[in-house]
Write an enzyme that holds these catalytic residues in place. Structure first.
Site, PDB file in Angstrom:
ATOM      1  N   TYR A 117      11.624  -4.034   8.094  1.00  0.00           N
ATOM      2  CA  TYR A 117      10.757  -4.100   6.913  1.00  0.00           C
ATOM      3  C   TYR A 117       9.598  -5.049   7.207  1.00  0.00           C
ATOM      4  O   TYR A 117       9.792  -6.131   7.771  1.00  0.00           O
ATOM      5  CB  TYR A 117      11.545  -4.634   5.701  1.00  0.00           C
ATOM      6  CG  TYR A 117      10.667  -4.812   4.487  1.00  0.00           C
ATOM      7  CD1 TYR A 117      10.531  -3.796   3.548  1.00  0.00           C
ATOM      8  CD2 TYR A 117       9.940  -5.992   4.295  1.00  0.00           C
ATOM      9  CE1 TYR A 117       9.699  -3.944   2.452  1.00  0.00           C
ATOM     10  CE2 TYR A 117       9.108  -6.152   3.202  1.00  0.00           C
ATOM     11  CZ  TYR A 117       8.982  -5.130   2.289  1.00  0.00           C
ATOM     12  OH  TYR A 117       8.156  -5.274   1.217  1.00  0.00           O
ATOM     13  N   GLU A 167       2.872  -2.538   2.382  1.00  0.00           N
ATOM     14  CA  GLU A 167       4.289  -2.492   2.736  1.00  0.00           C
ATOM     15  C   GLU A 167       4.533  -1.394   3.762  1.00  0.00           C
ATOM     16  O   GLU A 167       4.115  -0.253   3.549  1.00  0.00           O
ATOM     17  CB  GLU A 167       5.107  -2.220   1.470  1.00  0.00           C
ATOM     18  CG  GLU A 167       6.595  -2.284   1.697  1.00  0.00           C
ATOM     19  CD  GLU A 167       7.361  -1.970   0.415  1.00  0.00           C
ATOM     20  OE1 GLU A 167       7.900  -2.903  -0.182  1.00  0.00           O
ATOM     21  OE2 GLU A 167       7.401  -0.800   0.019  1.00  0.00           O
TER      22      GLU A 167
END
Ligand code: ADP
Ligand code: MG
Length: 390
Positions: free
Chosen positions: A109, A197
Site C-alpha cells: 500500500y 493512493e
C-alpha cells in the site's frame, strides 16, 4: 474533486510511475479492440466509478480470452455496481478500463495525504496492501509506516529508502520504489492534490513494482489553475444538485439531515449548521448564496434545496452587508409564488434594509415564520419540526 482510475493512471504515467498497459472503453467492441491492441493472453476488465472496493463488489474481472473481455464489459457497463463504499444503490458503470493482467507476487500500500495535525503532506505505506488495507490499519496500525514531507525540500530520497526498507523491499526494488514515490509526490504537489493512493502497489512477475490501482482527488479551490485536471471532471459521478448549484454560482454541499439551509456567506452558513446541531437538529445541506444574492439566485437556491426529498423545513438566514434584505425578501416571495414549497420556512433577516425586507414579507400575506436572531431561528425550526411529529 475526484477522477477515475484510468485518468489517474494516465496522469501518473506522465510523471514516471509504472502502470500496466491499458485504456478506457465505453462499449463491448471498444473493449475488445483495446484488449487486442494490448496483446497478451489475459486482461483485467475494471469498472470505472468514483468508489473503491470494486474488487469485493465484482467490478474487477480477469479475462482469458477476447470473448471474456466482451462478456465482462457487457456485464459491467450499464450495471449498478455495489461495493462496500457505494451504499446499497450502487453506482452506474458507464465505462471500463481494460488493462494487461499482471502476475502478482505481493501487494503493498502507498498513499499520500495531507495530515491536518502536522499540516504537511504525509506518505503512508504498508507491506499489507490490497483489498483489506482498512482492516490492516484498524487491527494492526503498527504495520502502517508514515513519513512527513517538509515542503521546503519535498520528499527526500532518504525518506523513500526508509519507507521502502520498512515495508520489506530489498535491493533494486528500494531504488525503484524511491523513484516511484518521488514521482507520485511531484504529481501530488504540481496538481494540488488532496489525496493520492496506490493500492495495490504490486510486485509483479520479475520483481518489478507497478501501480495496479490508483486514485487521486484534487483541491476544488485550485481548479482555476488546473485546466487539464478540470477537464477530467465527471459530472455523472457528482450529486446533480451540487453540479446545478455550481452552475448558478451557489456553493452547495448535500448532507443527510432534514433542515434545508439558505444562507449568505460561508462562515454564517457554518454557524447556522452549528446552531441547528446545537438544538439537536440535522442540517440537510450547506448552502452559501454569496454576497449579491439576486431574487433569481434565491429562487435557484430554493429549487436546489427542495430537490432533496429529506428536507422538511427551510431556514433562511441572511446577514445583509453587501446584500440587501429587500432583495432577499423579493426572492423569497417570488420563490413562494412560483414554486410548490410544501414545507415551513423560518426566516431570520439582519443588516442592510432589514425593516423594508421584513415589511415586504409581512405584507405578502405568505406564511413565513419570522425569527429575531440565529438562536431564535434554530429554536423555531425545532419547535415547528416537533409540531409536525418528525
Ligand atoms: P478496488 O481497490 O476498487 O477493489 P483494484 O484496482 O485495487 O480495485 O483491484 C482489486 C484487485 O484486483 C487488486 O488488489 C489486484 O489484486 C487485482 N488487480 C487489479 N488490477 C490488476 C491487474 N492489472 N492485473 C492483475 N490483478 C489486478
Ligand atoms: Mg484498490
Amino acid at each position: 474533486m475526484n477522477i477515475h482510475e484510468y485518468q489517474t493512471k494516465e496522469l501518473l504515467k506522465g510523471y514516471g510511475v509504472p502502470v500496466p498497459g491499458g485504456r478506457v472503453a465505453h462499449n463491448v467492441d471498444n473493449a475488445a479492440t483495446v484488449a487486442e491492441e494490448l496483446g497478451g493472453e489475459r486482461w483485467v476488465v475494471k469498472a470505472q466509478i468514483h468508489a473503491g472496493g470494486r474488487g469485493k463488489g465484482g467490478g474487477v474481472k480477469v479475462a482469458s480470452s477476447l470473448d471474456e473481455v466482451r462478456q465482462f464489459t457487457d456485464q459491467l457497463i450499464g450495471s449498478h455496481l455495489v461495493t462496500p463504499q457505494t451504499g446499497a444503490g450502487g453506482r452506474l458503470v458507464q465505462r471500463v478500463l481494460v488493462e494487461q493482467a499482471c502476475d502478482i507476487n505481493k501487494e503493498y500500500y502507498l498513499g499520500l495525504v495531507i495530515d491536518r495535525g502536522s499540516q504537511r503532506v504525509t506518505v503512508i505505506a504498508s507491506a499489507s496492501g490490497g483489498m483489506d488495507i482498512e482492516e490492516v490499519a484498524r487491527a494492526t496500525p503498527e504495520k502502517v509506516v508514515r513519513e512527513t514531507v517538509d515542503p521546503a525540500v519535498g520528499l527526500m530520497a532518504f525518506q523513500c529508502r526508509k519507507i521502502a526498507a520498512n515495508i520489506g523491499l530489498k535491493g533494486k526494488q528500494i531504488h525503484a520504489a524511491t523513484k516511484l514515490m518521488r514521482a507520485l509526490y511531484r504529481c501530488f504537489r504540481d496538481q494540488d492534490a488532496l489525496m493520492a493512493e496506490i493500492n495495490p502497489l504490486a510486485e509483479v512477475n520479475g520483481g518489478q513494482l507497478m501501480a495496479l490501482d490508483a486514485k487521486m482527488s484534487f483541491d476544488g479551490n485550485a481548479l482555476y489553475r488546473l485546466p487539464a485536471i478540470t477537464e477530467l471532471r465527471d459530472f455523472d459521478e457528482e450529486d446533480p444538485k451540487e453540479v446545478e448549484a455550481t452552475g448558478h454560482g451557489l456553493n452547495y454541499i448535500a448532507l443527510d439531515g432534514n433542515v434545508g439551509c439558505i444562507v449568505n456567506g460561508a462562515g454564517l452558513a457554518m454557524a447556522t449548521m452549528d446552531a441547528i446541531s446545537f438544538h439537536q437538529g440535522k442540517p440537510a445541506n450547506f448552502l452559501d448564496v454569496g454576497g449579491g444574492a439576486s431574487p433569481e439566485k434565491v429562487g435557484n437556491a430554493f429549487r436546489i434545496v427542495l430537490a432533496d426529498p429529506n428536507v422538511k423545513i427551510i431556514l433562511v438566514n441572511i446577514f445583509a452587508g453587501i446584500n440587501r434584505c429587500d432583495w432577499i425578501a423579493e426572492g423569497l416571495i417570488k420563490a413562494m409564488q412560483d414554486q410548490q414549497i410544501g414545507v415551513p420556512i423560518v426566516v431570520r433577516l439582519a443588516g442592510t434594509n432589514v425593516e423594508k425586507g421584513a415589511q415586504m414579507l409581512a405584507a405578502s400575506g405568505l406564511d413565513f415564520i419570522m425569527a429575531d436572531n440565529l438562536d431564535d431561528a434554530a429554536t423555531k425550526v425545532m419547535a415547528t419540526l416537533g409540531g409536525q411529529g418528525s
